[in-house]
Design an enzyme around this catalytic site. Sequence first.
Site, PDB file in Angstrom:
ATOM      1  N   LYS A  44      -1.617  -6.184   9.704  1.00 47.67           N
ATOM      2  CA  LYS A  44       0.534  -6.306  10.049  1.00 47.67           C
ATOM      3  C   LYS A  44       0.858  -5.886   8.764  1.00 47.67           C
ATOM      4  O   LYS A  44       2.248  -5.470  10.027  1.00 47.67           O
ATOM      5  CB  LYS A  44       0.109  -7.620  10.377  1.00 47.67           C
ATOM      6  N   GLY A  45       0.640  -5.409   7.827  1.00 44.09           N
ATOM      7  CA  GLY A  45       1.390  -4.801   7.153  1.00 44.09           C
ATOM      8  C   GLY A  45       2.613  -4.322   6.999  1.00 44.09           C
ATOM      9  O   GLY A  45       3.434  -4.117   6.026  1.00 44.09           O
ATOM     10  N   GLU A 100       0.319   2.959   7.155  1.00 41.94           N
ATOM     11  CA  GLU A 100      -0.375   1.551   6.281  1.00 41.94           C
ATOM     12  C   GLU A 100       1.582   1.228   5.252  1.00 41.94           C
ATOM     13  O   GLU A 100       1.780   2.543   4.844  1.00 41.94           O
ATOM     14  CB  GLU A 100      -1.430   2.276   5.023  1.00 41.94           C
ATOM     15  N   ASP A 101       1.056  -0.191   4.654  1.00 42.44           N
ATOM     16  CA  ASP A 101       2.298  -0.370   3.938  1.00 42.44           C
ATOM     17  C   ASP A 101       1.845   0.059   2.556  1.00 42.44           C
ATOM     18  O   ASP A 101       2.698   0.089   2.231  1.00 42.44           O
ATOM     19  CB  ASP A 101       2.434  -2.318   3.945  1.00 42.44           C
ATOM     20  N   ASP A 104      -3.848   0.242  -2.215  1.00 38.13           N
ATOM     21  CA  ASP A 104      -4.447  -0.476  -3.839  1.00 38.13           C
ATOM     22  C   ASP A 104      -5.592  -0.166  -4.503  1.00 38.13           C
ATOM     23  O   ASP A 104      -5.867   0.620  -4.082  1.00 38.13           O
ATOM     24  CB  ASP A 104      -4.654  -2.087  -3.112  1.00 38.13           C
ATOM     25  N   PHE A 154       1.722  -7.386  -7.213  1.00 34.12           N
ATOM     26  CA  PHE A 154       2.154  -8.086  -6.359  1.00 34.12           C
ATOM     27  C   PHE A 154       3.127  -8.138  -5.293  1.00 34.12           C
ATOM     28  O   PHE A 154       4.170  -9.005  -6.153  1.00 34.12           O
ATOM     29  CB  PHE A 154       0.917  -9.631  -6.345  1.00 34.12           C
ATOM     30  N   ASP A 161       2.943  -9.592   2.818  1.00 34.34           N
ATOM     31  CA  ASP A 161       3.101 -11.243   2.848  1.00 34.34           C
ATOM     32  C   ASP A 161       2.644 -11.678   1.711  1.00 34.34           C
ATOM     33  O   ASP A 161       1.545 -11.005   0.579  1.00 34.34           O
ATOM     34  CB  ASP A 161       2.546 -11.693   4.584  1.00 34.34           C
ATOM     35  N   ARG A 167       7.419 -11.753   5.273  1.00 31.24           N
ATOM     36  CA  ARG A 167       7.057  -9.941   5.814  1.00 31.24           C
ATOM     37  C   ARG A 167       8.610 -10.146   6.230  1.00 31.24           C
ATOM     38  O   ARG A 167       8.722  -8.940   6.505  1.00 31.24           O
ATOM     39  CB  ARG A 167       6.133 -10.124   6.778  1.00 31.24           C
TER      40      ARG A 167
END
Length: 178
Positions: A44-45, A100-101, A104, A154, A161, A167
């Site tokens: 969802k990101g 993509e968001d 990492d 983070f 989220d 979000r």
Amino acid sequence: MDIKIDDLKILFTEDEIQNKIKDIASKLNEFYKGEEVYAICVLKGAVMFAVDLVKHLDMPLKMEFIRLSSYGTAFSTSGKVNAVDISLPDLNDKNVLIIEDIIDTGLTAKFLMDFMHCNFKTKSTKFCSLLDKKVCRKTEIEPDYFGFEIDEKFVVGYGLDYEGYYRNLRYIGYVEAK
Ligand code: 5GP
């Protein structure tokens, strides 16, 4: 740790994000030169980023959505990527742009690139991420396009989220370690 809205520090403002998106879009417009693109948003990101990015793309474009999950707890990657829904049309001979968001560890990006290579002979497969936590990488994957490099924080907001919340923020925030 619980993240409260008042504890959030702004990392990137709405304006900074939108300006960066225009920069990325102009590079993509230059690269694809009007050729058709399948833009694949990783839910969802990446939803906010993908939606804003495609508005600035000039070529004929189709949007697809896939859903993956990798986060074991609220703050750390589980080390496993779960394909929740990865149904895609025939992408043979197509230009594929994965959106993509954040990258990492890179496990999700690697999973997706491997998935593309195993299932399709695309004309091109490019990976575009708004954020890149290069210091956290556990694979050799690098995005073809990215917006901001960030350190080990983070982050939440603009699609990202914390336990499903935040979000909807128009900025990207983080909590300072105490
Ligand atoms: P990777 O597979 O590269 O370790 O992780 C990718 C996914 O982990 C991202 O798509 C995102 O959903 C989640 N993720 C990684 N870092 C963060 C972060 O700082 N904040 C949030 N909210 N999600 C993150």
